[in-house]
Design a protein around this motif. Structure first.
Motif, PDB file in Angstrom:
ATOM      1  N   PHE A  93      26.178  26.309  40.526  1.00 30.09           N
ATOM      2  CA  PHE A  93      26.064  27.537  39.730  1.00 30.09           C
ATOM      3  C   PHE A  93      27.069  28.552  40.278  1.00 30.09           C
ATOM      4  N   PRO A  94      28.348  28.396  39.930  1.00 28.49           N
ATOM      5  CA  PRO A  94      29.409  29.177  40.593  1.00 28.49           C
ATOM      6  C   PRO A  94      29.397  30.656  40.218  1.00 28.49           C
ATOM      7  N   ASP A  95      29.934  31.430  41.140  1.00 27.80           N
ATOM      8  CA  ASP A  95      30.143  32.850  40.898  1.00 27.80           C
ATOM      9  C   ASP A  95      31.376  33.021  40.014  1.00 27.80           C
ATOM     10  N   LEU A  96      31.455  34.136  39.319  1.00 30.69           N
ATOM     11  CA  LEU A  96      32.567  34.407  38.418  1.00 30.69           C
ATOM     12  C   LEU A  96      33.472  35.461  39.050  1.00 30.69           C
ATOM     13  N   HIS A  97      34.724  35.087  39.339  1.00 31.72           N
ATOM     14  CA  HIS A  97      35.681  36.013  39.930  1.00 31.72           C
ATOM     15  C   HIS A  97      36.718  36.415  38.881  1.00 31.72           C
ATOM     16  N   SER A  98      37.121  37.688  38.909  1.00 30.22           N
ATOM     17  CA  SER A  98      37.989  38.220  37.853  1.00 30.22           C
ATOM     18  C   SER A  98      39.384  38.571  38.325  1.00 30.22           C
ATOM     19  N   GLU A  99      39.683  38.368  39.611  1.00 29.78           N
ATOM     20  CA  GLU A  99      40.974  38.829  40.117  1.00 29.78           C
ATOM     21  C   GLU A  99      42.158  38.094  39.476  1.00 29.78           C
ATOM     22  N   GLN A 100      42.077  36.765  39.321  1.00 30.98           N
ATOM     23  CA  GLN A 100      43.212  35.977  38.841  1.00 30.98           C
ATOM     24  C   GLN A 100      43.437  36.122  37.339  1.00 30.98           C
ATOM     25  N   ASN A 101      42.358  36.141  36.564  1.00 30.51           N
ATOM     26  CA  ASN A 101      42.485  36.191  35.110  1.00 30.51           C
ATOM     27  C   ASN A 101      41.371  37.061  34.539  1.00 30.51           C
ATOM     28  N   PRO A 102      41.534  38.369  34.559  1.00 27.15           N
ATOM     29  CA  PRO A 102      40.451  39.264  34.132  1.00 27.15           C
ATOM     30  C   PRO A 102      40.069  39.104  32.665  1.00 27.15           C
ATOM     31  N   VAL A 103      41.024  38.730  31.803  1.00 27.69           N
ATOM     32  CA  VAL A 103      40.710  38.558  30.386  1.00 27.69           C
ATOM     33  C   VAL A 103      39.763  37.376  30.192  1.00 27.69           C
ATOM     34  N   LEU A 104      40.105  36.235  30.823  1.00 24.62           N
ATOM     35  CA  LEU A 104      39.236  35.061  30.747  1.00 24.62           C
ATOM     36  C   LEU A 104      37.881  35.353  31.376  1.00 24.62           C
ATOM     37  N   ALA A 105      37.888  36.044  32.491  1.00 24.11           N
ATOM     38  CA  ALA A 105      36.636  36.366  33.167  1.00 24.11           C
ATOM     39  C   ALA A 105      35.726  37.199  32.268  1.00 24.11           C
ATOM     40  N   LYS A 106      36.317  38.124  31.517  1.00 22.75           N
ATOM     41  CA  LYS A 106      35.526  38.960  30.617  1.00 22.75           C
ATOM     42  C   LYS A 106      34.901  38.124  29.509  1.00 22.75           C
ATOM     43  N   GLU A 107      35.671  37.152  28.973  1.00 22.77           N
ATOM     44  CA  GLU A 107      35.133  36.287  27.918  1.00 22.77           C
ATOM     45  C   GLU A 107      34.018  35.394  28.453  1.00 22.77           C
ATOM     46  N   LEU A 108      34.219  34.842  29.649  1.00 25.68           N
ATOM     47  CA  LEU A 108      33.185  34.002  30.249  1.00 25.68           C
ATOM     48  C   LEU A 108      31.933  34.807  30.542  1.00 25.68           C
ATOM     49  N   GLN A 109      32.124  36.025  30.999  1.00 28.01           N
ATOM     50  CA  GLN A 109      30.987  36.886  31.283  1.00 28.01           C
ATOM     51  C   GLN A 109      30.176  37.150  30.025  1.00 28.01           C
ATOM     52  N   ALA A 110      30.865  37.397  28.909  1.00 29.34           N
ATOM     53  CA  ALA A 110      30.177  37.658  27.646  1.00 29.34           C
ATOM     54  C   ALA A 110      29.394  36.437  27.184  1.00 29.34           C
ATOM     55  N   ALA A 111      29.972  35.241  27.405  1.00 27.63           N
ATOM     56  CA  ALA A 111      29.297  34.008  26.978  1.00 27.63           C
ATOM     57  C   ALA A 111      28.153  33.635  27.901  1.00 27.63           C
ATOM     58  N   ARG A 112      28.344  33.839  29.197  1.00 26.24           N
ATOM     59  CA  ARG A 112      27.346  33.403  30.173  1.00 26.24           C
ATOM     60  C   ARG A 112      26.241  34.418  30.391  1.00 26.24           C
ATOM     61  N   GLY A 113      26.571  35.701  30.342  1.00 25.64           N
ATOM     62  CA  GLY A 113      25.593  36.731  30.671  1.00 25.64           C
ATOM     63  C   GLY A 113      25.582  36.992  32.164  1.00 25.64           C
ATOM     64  N   ARG A 114      24.414  37.184  32.718  1.00 29.86           N
ATOM     65  CA  ARG A 114      24.290  37.510  34.132  1.00 29.86           C
ATOM     66  C   ARG A 114      24.731  36.346  35.017  1.00 29.86           C
ATOM     67  N   ASP A 115      25.020  36.678  36.267  1.00 26.60           N
ATOM     68  CA  ASP A 115      25.300  35.649  37.270  1.00 26.60           C
ATOM     69  C   ASP A 115      24.155  34.634  37.255  1.00 26.60           C
ATOM     70  N   TYR A 116      24.498  33.362  37.381  1.00 26.34           N
ATOM     71  CA  TYR A 116      23.480  32.308  37.341  1.00 26.34           C
ATOM     72  C   TYR A 116      22.365  32.545  38.363  1.00 26.34           C
ATOM     73  N   LEU A 117      22.706  33.113  39.512  1.00 29.22           N
ATOM     74  CA  LEU A 117      21.713  33.308  40.572  1.00 29.22           C
ATOM     75  C   LEU A 117      21.073  34.684  40.556  1.00 29.22           C
ATOM     76  N   ALA A 118      21.550  35.589  39.712  1.00 25.28           N
ATOM     77  CA  ALA A 118      21.002  36.935  39.675  1.00 25.28           C
ATOM     78  C   ALA A 118      19.572  36.915  39.151  1.00 25.28           C
ATOM     79  N   CYS A 119      18.726  37.721  39.748  1.00 26.06           N
ATOM     80  CA  CYS A 119      17.327  37.758  39.324  1.00 26.06           C
ATOM     81  C   CYS A 119      16.757  39.146  39.581  1.00 26.06           C
TER      82      CYS A 119
END
Length: 376
Positions: free
Chosen positions: A226-252
């Motif tokens: 359940f990997p963390d999402l990092h935005s430094e390398q590709n912030p545009v892709l990270a934003k799209e993945l964040q929108a699709a995935r929602g919260r961090d897999y481990l966030a509670c």
């Protein structure tokens, strides 16, 4: 759903007490829960791992509520003289009994040479109507409005149980409960009478992460699965993945710390990813035999809730940080035990969660009338 049963008497007595609680309904007052032992009442029982302090009371639970209706010990509706085609009856053609009180049992599949474990497994062999599963990370199921996801152990650890070996605590099932769960619903197509549309409804929900006794090896695998999402390398892709995935897999919203907050069960990086508002620690008063909770784990929990390393700000109390330990006591002359912790999760997440202390000692039965709400 029941996850681990450490001691005898306490849980069955609590179930009986909850049944005696009356709540208002349209037709008058009715019990808060069904009559104990009712068909389908316990949808899932989980033994996170085979240590005695997690399954010591589980045999009693199965012995008390593991029955079929009608009949017992696997007797079907046909052999009991009932109509085999009637609803809610057990049929020989059905491998699982919908009329059983306990529906499913999960455990990690770790063979352990302990009498409590063997006694429990032997009892389950005589109960073929209970569906049994040995899940690994990624397994998920929906039980009404609750989604249950197994976060660990990963498949890489599971395949080592019988080869290279795994420390028993790292065999623990770690579970994420999400309520109310994400749903897909069906509605008629307004342009076609013979067609249906399916829509995904993403609702705000509450998450509870139960850590079992998992230690570093298990959590390391979980962070890979359940990997963390990092935005430094590709912030545009990270934003799209964040929108699709929602919260961090481990966030509670609530985290039950693993292994009674031992120094081997947690670190700061994991606590920061979990980012829970409430942290619960299951630990006996006075630290017990192993001195739980360990200072290293508690400091990690505190630092994740309130970063003071750089600011050097005064540390807030555990109560203010949302950290609650079962073995804690009141600051009074009698050192009154705060005891077990109850959490009330509303189907409307905006209302937040309510925390109660049940004021029981480790060996005492729970008196619901003695419960005190934690003011946050």
């Amino acid at each position: 759903m029941i996850v681990d049963v450490a001691t005898t008497r306490k849980l069955p007595d609590l179930i009986e007490s909850l049944h005696r609680v009356q709540v208002p309904a349209a037709t008058g007052n009715q019990p808060l829960i069904q009559r104990p032992g009712s068909p389908g009442q316990i949808r899932l029982v989980v033994a996170t791992h085979p240590h005695f302090d997690h399954i010591g009371g589980m045999f009693e639970l199965f012995e008390t509520y593991n029955a079929l209706h009608p009949g017992h010990s696997g007797e079907s509706a046909e052999t009991a003289g009932a109509d085999p085609t009637a609803p809610n009856e057990t049929s020989k053609s059905t491998p699982y009994a919908s009329s059983a009180c306990i529906d499913q049992f999960w455990e990690p599949g770790y063979f352990f040479p302990g009498p409590s474990f063997h006694r429990l497994m032997a009892h389950l062999e005589t109960s073929p109507w209970i569906r049994r599963l040995q899940p690994t990370s990624g397994t998920s199921t929906f039980l009404d409005s609750v989604k249950v996801t197994v976060m660990g152990p990963g498949v890489g650890l599971r395949t080592r149980f019988d080869t290279y070996g795994v420390e028993v605590n790292n065999s623990s099932l770690t579970l994420m409960f999400e309520y109310p769960a994400h749903r897909i619903y069906t509605e008629p197509d307004p342009d076609s009478d013979d067609r249906l549309n399916r829509r995904s409804v993403r609702r705000r929900s509450r998450r509870l992460l139960l850590g079992g006794d998992a230690q570093f090896a298990s959590w390391a695998q979980t962070t890979v699965d359940f990997p963390d999402l990092h935005s430094e390398q590709n912030p545009v892709l990270a934003k799209e993945l964040q929108a699709a995935r929602g919260r961090d897999y481990l966030a509670c919203d609530l985290f039950k710390m693993p292994h009674h907050a031992s120094k081997h069960g947690i670190n700061l990086e994991l606590m920061e990813r979990v980012n829970a508002k409430y942290v619960l620690v299951s630990s006996t008063g006075g630290g017990g035999r192993y001195g739980f909770p360990h200072a290293l784990a508690m400091d990690a929990a505190r630092e994740a809730r309130q970063a003071t390393t750089s600011s050097q700000a005064a540390r807030l109390t555990d109560h203010a940080l949302g950290i609650h330990v079962t073995g804690a006591v009141l600051d009074d002359q009698a050192k009154t035990a705060l005891g077990s912790i109850a959490v009330l999760v509303s189907p409307q997440p905006k209302r937040g969660m309510r925390i109660f202390r049940l004021m029981d000692d480790a060996g005492e039965l729970i008196d619901l009338a003695a419960a005190r709400e934690v003011i946050t």
